[in-house]
Structures are given as C-alpha cells and as structure tokens.
Scaffold this active site. Structure first.
Site, PDB file in Angstrom:
ATOM      1  N   ARG A   1     -80.780 -20.589  -0.814  1.00 61.66           N
ATOM      2  CA  ARG A   1     -80.616 -21.414   0.379  1.00 61.66           C
ATOM      3  C   ARG A   1     -79.388 -22.317   0.284  1.00 61.66           C
ATOM      4  NH1 ARG A   1     -84.185 -26.218   2.581  1.00 61.66           N
ATOM      5  NH2 ARG A   1     -83.645 -26.156   4.796  1.00 61.66           N
TER       6      ARG A   1
ATOM      7  N   HIS B   1     -76.517 -22.702   3.179  1.00 53.39           N
ATOM      8  CA  HIS B   1     -76.103 -23.972   3.787  1.00 53.39           C
ATOM      9  C   HIS B   1     -74.635 -24.259   3.528  1.00 53.39           C
ATOM     10  CE1 HIS B   1     -79.954 -26.290   4.956  1.00 53.39           C
ATOM     11  NE2 HIS B   1     -80.186 -25.010   5.013  1.00 53.39           N
ATOM     12  N   ASP B   2     -74.183 -23.942   2.325  1.00 54.69           N
ATOM     13  CA  ASP B   2     -72.783 -24.183   2.007  1.00 54.69           C
ATOM     14  C   ASP B   2     -71.875 -23.400   2.953  1.00 54.69           C
ATOM     15  OD1 ASP B   2     -70.527 -25.087   0.708  1.00 54.69           O
ATOM     16  OD2 ASP B   2     -70.542 -23.469  -0.776  1.00 54.69           O
TER      17      ASP B   2
ATOM     18  N   ASP C   1     -67.433 -23.507   0.484  1.00 55.58           N
ATOM     19  CA  ASP C   1     -66.451 -24.321  -0.236  1.00 55.58           C
ATOM     20  C   ASP C   1     -67.114 -25.398  -1.078  1.00 55.58           C
ATOM     21  OD1 ASP C   1     -67.436 -26.020   1.668  1.00 55.58           O
ATOM     22  OD2 ASP C   1     -65.485 -26.817   2.275  1.00 55.58           O
TER      23      ASP C   1
ATOM     24  N   SER D   1     -69.010 -27.684  -0.220  1.00 55.65           N
ATOM     25  CA  SER D   1     -69.124 -29.002   0.426  1.00 55.65           C
ATOM     26  C   SER D   1     -70.567 -29.493   0.424  1.00 55.65           C
ATOM     27  CB  SER D   1     -68.576 -28.962   1.855  1.00 55.65           C
ATOM     28  OG  SER D   1     -69.163 -27.912   2.587  1.00 55.65           O
TER      29      SER D   1
ATOM     30  N   ASN E   1     -80.671 -31.317   4.905  1.00 59.96           N
ATOM     31  CA  ASN E   1     -80.483 -31.333   3.466  1.00 59.96           C
ATOM     32  C   ASN E   1     -81.633 -31.977   2.694  1.00 59.96           C
ATOM     33  OD1 ASN E   1     -78.975 -31.924   0.866  1.00 59.96           O
ATOM     34  ND2 ASN E   1     -79.441 -33.937   1.726  1.00 59.96           N
TER      35      ASN E   1
ATOM     36  N   PRO F   1     -78.406 -23.737  11.716  1.00 60.71           N
ATOM     37  CA  PRO F   1     -79.511 -23.400  12.612  1.00 60.71           C
ATOM     38  C   PRO F   1     -80.723 -24.271  12.265  1.00 60.71           C
ATOM     39  CG  PRO F   1     -79.238 -21.705  10.937  1.00 60.71           C
ATOM     40  CD  PRO F   1     -78.116 -22.688  10.757  1.00 60.71           C
TER      41      PRO F   1
ATOM     42  N   HIS G   1     -86.226 -15.582   3.943  1.00 63.21           N
ATOM     43  CA  HIS G   1     -87.493 -16.323   3.984  1.00 63.21           C
ATOM     44  C   HIS G   1     -88.651 -15.537   3.377  1.00 63.21           C
ATOM     45  CE1 HIS G   1     -86.005 -19.252   7.365  1.00 63.21           C
ATOM     46  NE2 HIS G   1     -85.429 -19.449   6.202  1.00 63.21           N
TER      47      HIS G   1
ATOM     48  N   ASP H   1     -93.817 -16.819   2.648  1.00 63.05           N
ATOM     49  CA  ASP H   1     -94.371 -15.461   2.690  1.00 63.05           C
ATOM     50  C   ASP H   1     -95.627 -15.503   1.798  1.00 63.05           C
ATOM     51  OD1 ASP H   1     -94.957 -12.770   2.648  1.00 63.05           O
ATOM     52  OD2 ASP H   1     -93.166 -12.177   1.525  1.00 63.05           O
TER      53      ASP H   1
ATOM     54  N   ASP I   1     -89.100  -9.070  -1.162  1.00 62.99           N
ATOM     55  CA  ASP I   1     -89.618  -7.807  -0.619  1.00 62.99           C
ATOM     56  C   ASP I   1     -89.592  -7.868   0.911  1.00 62.99           C
ATOM     57  OD1 ASP I   1     -91.626  -9.583   0.014  1.00 62.99           O
ATOM     58  OD2 ASP I   1     -93.050  -8.803  -1.473  1.00 62.99           O
TER      59      ASP I   1
HETATM   60  C1  HEM Z   1     -81.855 -18.189  10.797  1.00 60.59           C
HETATM   61  C2  HEM Z   1     -81.805 -19.483  10.673  1.00 60.59           C
HETATM   62  C3  HEM Z   1     -82.499 -20.256   9.588  1.00 60.59           C
HETATM   63  C4  HEM Z   1     -83.258 -21.360   9.774  1.00 60.59           C
HETATM   64  C5  HEM Z   1     -83.528 -22.062  11.089  1.00 60.59           C
HETATM   65  C6  HEM Z   1     -83.763 -21.754   8.485  1.00 60.59           C
HETATM   66  C7  HEM Z   1     -84.546 -22.871   8.266  1.00 60.59           C
HETATM   67  C8  HEM Z   1     -85.171 -23.146   7.075  1.00 60.59           C
HETATM   68  C9  HEM Z   1     -86.070 -24.244   6.852  1.00 60.59           C
HETATM   69  C10 HEM Z   1     -86.410 -25.300   7.895  1.00 60.59           C
HETATM   70  C11 HEM Z   1     -86.561 -24.150   5.591  1.00 60.59           C
HETATM   71  C12 HEM Z   1     -87.632 -24.984   4.909  1.00 60.59           C
HETATM   72  C13 HEM Z   1     -87.290 -26.416   4.707  1.00 60.59           C
HETATM   73  C14 HEM Z   1     -88.490 -27.175   4.220  1.00 60.59           C
HETATM   74  O1  HEM Z   1     -89.314 -27.576   5.045  1.00 60.59           O
HETATM   75  O2  HEM Z   1     -88.590 -27.387   3.000  1.00 60.59           O
HETATM   76  C15 HEM Z   1     -85.943 -23.003   5.002  1.00 60.59           C
HETATM   77  C16 HEM Z   1     -86.164 -22.581   3.721  1.00 60.59           C
HETATM   78  C17 HEM Z   1     -85.502 -21.533   3.130  1.00 60.59           C
HETATM   79  N1  HEM Z   1     -84.500 -20.788   3.708  1.00 60.59           N
HETATM   80 FE1  HEM Z   1     -83.968 -20.786   5.630  1.00 60.59          FE
HETATM   81  N2  HEM Z   1     -83.320 -20.874   7.555  1.00 60.59           N
HETATM   82  C18 HEM Z   1     -82.540 -19.942   8.174  1.00 60.59           C
HETATM   83  C19 HEM Z   1     -81.853 -18.914   7.568  1.00 60.59           C
HETATM   84  C20 HEM Z   1     -81.844 -18.686   6.221  1.00 60.59           C
HETATM   85  C21 HEM Z   1     -80.950 -17.788   5.538  1.00 60.59           C
HETATM   86  C22 HEM Z   1     -79.821 -17.014   6.206  1.00 60.59           C
HETATM   87  C23 HEM Z   1     -81.292 -17.808   4.225  1.00 60.59           C
HETATM   88  C24 HEM Z   1     -80.667 -17.066   3.070  1.00 60.59           C
HETATM   89  C25 HEM Z   1     -80.126 -15.885   3.160  1.00 60.59           C
HETATM   90  C26 HEM Z   1     -82.403 -18.716   4.092  1.00 60.59           C
HETATM   91  C27 HEM Z   1     -83.070 -18.969   2.925  1.00 60.59           C
HETATM   92  C28 HEM Z   1     -84.090 -19.875   2.782  1.00 60.59           C
HETATM   93  C29 HEM Z   1     -84.878 -20.004   1.567  1.00 60.59           C
HETATM   94  C30 HEM Z   1     -84.758 -19.142   0.341  1.00 60.59           C
HETATM   95  C31 HEM Z   1     -85.759 -21.064   1.780  1.00 60.59           C
HETATM   96  C32 HEM Z   1     -86.778 -21.642   0.786  1.00 60.59           C
HETATM   97  C33 HEM Z   1     -86.118 -22.749   0.019  1.00 60.59           C
HETATM   98  C34 HEM Z   1     -86.952 -23.354  -1.080  1.00 60.59           C
HETATM   99  O3  HEM Z   1     -87.930 -22.765  -1.510  1.00 60.59           O
HETATM  100  O4  HEM Z   1     -86.570 -24.451  -1.529  1.00 60.59           O
HETATM  101  N3  HEM Z   1     -82.682 -19.249   5.307  1.00 60.59           N
HETATM  102  N4  HEM Z   1     -85.100 -22.411   5.921  1.00 60.59           N
HETATM  103  C1  LIG Z   2     -81.192 -33.200  -2.315  1.00 60.79           C
HETATM  104  C2  LIG Z   2     -80.486 -34.399  -1.827  1.00 60.79           C
HETATM  105  O1  LIG Z   2     -79.444 -34.782  -2.299  1.00 60.79           O
HETATM  106  N1  LIG Z   2     -81.047 -34.996  -0.817  1.00 60.79           N
HETATM  107  C3  LIG Z   2     -80.476 -36.156  -0.244  1.00 60.79           C
HETATM  108  C4  LIG Z   2     -80.432 -35.981   1.252  1.00 60.79           C
HETATM  109  O2  LIG Z   2     -80.060 -37.184   1.860  1.00 60.79           O
HETATM  110  C5  LIG Z   2     -80.894 -38.300   1.578  1.00 60.79           C
HETATM  111  C6  LIG Z   2     -80.454 -39.482   2.412  1.00 60.79           C
HETATM  112  O3  LIG Z   2     -79.102 -39.763   2.192  1.00 60.79           O
HETATM  113  C7  LIG Z   2     -80.871 -38.613   0.075  1.00 60.79           C
HETATM  114  O4  LIG Z   2     -81.746 -39.691  -0.209  1.00 60.79           O
HETATM  115  C8  LIG Z   2     -81.308 -37.383  -0.673  1.00 60.79           C
HETATM  116  O5  LIG Z   2     -81.166 -37.600  -2.045  1.00 60.79           O
END
Ligand code: HEM
Ligand SMILES: CC(=O)N[C@H]1CO[C@H](CO)[C@@H](O)[C@@H]1O
Ligand SMILES: *[C@@H]1O[C@H](CO)[C@@H](O)[C@H](O)[C@H]1NC(C)=O
Ligand SMILES: *[C@@H]1O[C@H](CO)[C@@H](O)[C@H](O)[C@H]1NC(C)=O
Ligand SMILES: *[C@@H]1O[C@H](CO)[C@@H](O)[C@H](O)[C@H]1NC(C)=O
Ligand SMILES: *[C@@H]1O[C@H](CO)[C@@H](O)[C@H](O)[C@H]1NC(C)=O
Ligand SMILES: *[C@@H]1O[C@H](CO)[C@@H](O)[C@H](O)[C@H]1NC(C)=O
Length: 325
Positions: free
Chosen positions: A61, A65-66, A73, A75, A93, A161, A191, A244, A252
């Site tokens: 993830r 985001h990067d 880059d 960032s 973030n 997004p 996801h 999942d 998978d």
């Molecule tokens: C299509 C638009 C996308 C949206 C709106 C989105 C949004 C999110 C959100 C809201 C979370 C969970 C945050 C939380 O509540 O902790 C999440 C988790 C995650 N996203 Fe996405 N995502 C998107 C696309 C992607 C893409 C393109 C990837 C990678 C190829 C990705 C990989 C992941 C992964 C692996 C997690 C789990 C992170 C963790 O376990 O810490 N997502 N995503």
């Molecule tokens: C993972 C991380 O760095 N999260 C930061 C997101 O932004 C808040 C508010 O500035 C920080 O408190 C978190 O450490």
C-alpha cells in the site's frame, strides 16, 4: 546554414532530448553503482516477511500511495516539519504502516553504498519482494527512480482515491496518473491482503443514508456479522478487520470472490460491479488466477513508472523521512 550543419544541430537536439532529463528506468540500474543493493533488500525481506506476513500488505500500500501523489518519488515517506505539512499528515495516511521497515532497509543499503540508492526504488522493490514472499506474483521493477523534494498534505487528500468514491470518480483518479479501467480493477485486487479499520466502513454499516441504517449494496449477512462480532459501534476507530476474510495473508483471487458476493468492504470495491466492462474484468480474474497474477504484475510495473524522477532530477535522500538540505 549548410545542410551538414543543419543535421548536426538536429542530432545534437535529439541527443539533448534523450539526455539525463529524459533518462529511463532500467532493470538493474544499480548493477555497477551498488551491485548488492537488490540482494540486501531481498534477503532482509526473506528473513522477516514470513514471520510478519501482514506487513506485506502495508508495504504494497505504501508504494501505491507514493506513486499516486507526485509520482513514485518517496514523497509518502517524508515527515512533516514546522514549516511543511507532508503527505503523512493527510487523512489517508493515518492508516499507513511499514515506515520503520523501509527505514531499516535504507540503513542497510546506505551502509553498503552511501548516497546511491533512492528511497523511491527501495519502496518499489520492497512492495514486489514482500508480495512475492507471501506467495504473490513476481513483476519486474526497473530502477533508477530519484527521490522528490516536495511532500504536500493537500495533494495527498486530492490525489488519492477514497473508499467512498464511486466508479466514475475512481476512473478519473486513475486516469489522472495514466492508469486505465483494467488497471483499476486489477490493482484493486491488492485488497486481497491486509486490514482495514472499522471506522473506514462505519458509515456503510451504521449510517449510510444519514438517518442510520446500512448500505443496501453490502451483503446483509456479512454486514450483520461484522456488526455483531467486530465493528460494534460507529465510534470504533481502533478495531481492525480483514479485507479478504480468512485469507488476509494469501495473495489470491479471494478479493474478487468476495466482491461478487457483495462483500467488498468499501464502496470503491463494490463499485467495480457497476459496469459491464469492469464486471467482465472481474470475471476474467476469477476464471484464471494465473491471469490475475500476470495482470497484477503488469499493472504494478505500470504504476511504478508514474511520473518518476530520473537522471539529475530530485535527489537521493540520506534518510527517507527527511529531504536533504
Ligand atoms: C481503488 C482505489 C483504492 C481505495 C479507495 C483504497 C482504499 C483503501 C483503504 C481505505 C484501506 C484501509 C485503511 C484502513 O482503514 O486501515 C486500504 C487498505 C489497503 N489497500 Fe487500498 N485502496 C485502493 C487501491 C489500492 C491499490 C491500487 C492497492 C495496491 C495495489 C491497495 C492496497 C491496499 C492494501 C494492501 C491495504 C491493506 C493495508 C494494511 O493492511 O495495512 N489499495 N485501501
Ligand atoms: C504513519 C504516520 O506517520 N501517520 C501520521 C499521519 O499523520 C498524523 C497527524 O499528523 C500523525 O500523527 C501520524 O503519525
Ligand atoms: C500544496 O498543494 C496545494 C494544492 O496543490 C497548494 O495549494 C499548496 O500551495 C501546496 N503547499 C505547499 C506548501 O506547497
Ligand atoms: C460519483 O461521485 C461524484 C462525486 O461525488 C458525483 O458528482 C457523481 O454524480 C457520481 N456519479 C455517479 C454515477 O453516481
Ligand atoms: C448520521 O449522519 C448524519 C448526516 O451526515 C449526521 O447528521 C448524524 O449525526 C449521523 N449519526 C450518527 C449516529 O453518527
Ligand atoms: C473516532 O473518530 C471520529 C472521527 O474521526 C471522532 O469523531 C470520534 O470521537 C472517534 N471516536 C473515538 C472513540 O475515539
Ligand atoms: C519521522 O517520524 C517518525 C514518527 O513520527 C519518527 O519515528 C522518525 O524517527 C522520524 N524520522 C526521522 C528521520 O526524523
């Protein structure tokens, strides 16, 4: 000007065009400058991800985001300062993880070759190697990215997004960085691993219309189950749920299986069922897990090229969280 001189000017002009500012990523960019870099990263991942597989999701993830903000880059790694609110201080973030892991990799690589390997490349390689370490696909990661010098919270808010976005908005957000409909559906397959916070879906569970009540698009049995066992209140900001269920560390096609049962966790996931084109892409992944692996890898490689800095652009950060002064 004679025709010979004219051709010379033309050739010099063309050379300037393909010069440093238009340098390309390439496989094994560090083969000479830091031949062990990729191996050091791979070894550390092989030593650590099998015992903490849930980190693979976080690291995947981070790369996503990067790349969506200002290109890949690094960032996303920059800490805020008194004078700058970095991407890290933007809402999306709050739930990012894995920064310390990247910092360790950077210090290992710096010890081998100081000032050579970019944080942006480390993020890209780490995403690939971690996903592969939990049994996911391999894809090529051409390297040579440079680190950016800007990290802006406002841009993170508008460039990423959001889980409540509909299909139209998602397609626009992806198109803005050169990714198409296939990329959207295939990369959302990310996801299939990882965790979400209850708060990310509390509106879908508890207050979808603004008068209470849950999102009718979400499978009722699943929603009831979540509400009675996991996300018990709209104010729960801490409980984590699997994206999942039962398979959060397995890369998978489980994500797509959930989707077609209307168990996609976010509106953004569910909205992939809203057009015949995206539904057909979902079905292709379901029919062939091998195809999903190949397609995911292709789209990741494409994502990894978004607006990269190369050649003499940007810098090679000393610490991934701090822009070199
Ligand atoms: C299509 C638009 C996308 C949206 C709106 C989105 C949004 C999110 C959100 C809201 C979370 C969970 C945050 C939380 O509540 O902790 C999440 C988790 C995650 N996203 Fe996405 N995502 C998107 C696309 C992607 C893409 C393109 C990837 C990678 C190829 C990705 C990989 C992941 C992964 C692996 C997690 C789990 C992170 C963790 O376990 O810490 N997502 N995503
Ligand atoms: C993972 C991380 O760095 N999260 C930061 C997101 O932004 C808040 C508010 O500035 C920080 O408190 C978190 O450490
Ligand atoms: C951050 O980006 C926003 C939106 O593009 C812009 O208005 C703002 O000036 C930027 N902030 C900094 C410190 O560059
Ligand atoms: C999608 O969301 C955008 C922004 O909220 C809205 O303007 C648009 O009407 C929505 N599109 C559909 C098809 O619901
Ligand atoms: C539900 O949403 C509405 C509209 O956004 C809001 O006014 C109300 O306070 C919310 N209810 C709860 C319990 O959060
Ligand atoms: C959860 O977050 C919401 C909005 O971010 C906040 O209003 C609420 O007070 C938080 N709840 C708890 C229990 O921290
Ligand atoms: C960046 O911020 C994190 C958390 O706020 C902190 O742990 C880390 O030490 C900081 N990094 C640097 C290089 O200052």
């Amino acid at each position: 000007m004679g025709s010979k001189n004219y051709s010379l000017v033309l050739i010099l002009g063309l050379l300037a065009l393909i010069g440093p500012t238009h340098a390309q990523l390439k496989l094994g960019f560090y083969a000479r400058s830091c031949p062990k870099a990729e191996k050091i990263i791979l070894k550390y991942i092989h030593d650590h991800i099998p015992t903490t597989p849930s980190l693979a999701a976080a690291l995947l993830r981070l790369h996503f985001h990067d790349c969506f903000i200002r290109g890949c880059d690094a960032s996303v790694l920059v800490n805020s300062t008194k004078t700058n609110a970095a991407e890290k201080s933007a809402v999306p973030n709050f739930t990012l993880r894995g920064f310390e892991f990247i910092d360790i990799l950077k210090s290992l690589v710096e010890a081998e070759c100081p000032g050579v390997v970019s944080c942006a490349d480390i993020v890209a390689l780490t995403a690939r190697d971690s996903v592969q370490a939990i049994g996911g696909p391999f894809w090529n990661v051409p390297t040579g990215r440079r680190d950016g010098v800007i990290s802006n919270a406002t841009e993170a808010l508008f460039g990423l997004p959001a889980p409540f976005h509909n299909l139209t908005t998602l397609l626009t957000t992806f198109a803005n960085v050169g990714l198409d409909t296939n990329d959207l559906v295939v990369l959302s397959g990310g996801h299939t691993i990882g965790l979400s916070h209850c708060s990310t879906i509390s509106t879908r569970l508890f207050n979808f219309t603004g008068n209470g009540g849950q999102d009718p698009a979400l499978d009722r049995v699943y929603a009831t189950n979540l509400k009675s066992h996991r996300c018990k209140s709209i104010n729960d900001n801490t409980t984590l749920i699997e994206m999942d269920p039962g398979s959060r560390n397995n890369f998978d096609v489980g994500y797509y299986k959930q989707l077609v049962k209307r168990r996609g966790l976010f509106t953004s996931d569910d909205s992939l069922l809203d057009s015949s084109v995206t539904r057909s892409i979902i079905n292709q992944q379901l029919q062939s897990p091998q195809k999903f692996f190949i397609e995911f890898g292709k789209s990741m490689e494409k994502m990894g090229r978004i607006n990269v800095l190369t050649g003499r652009q940007g810098q090679i950060r000393k610490h991934c969280a701090i822009i070199n002064s």
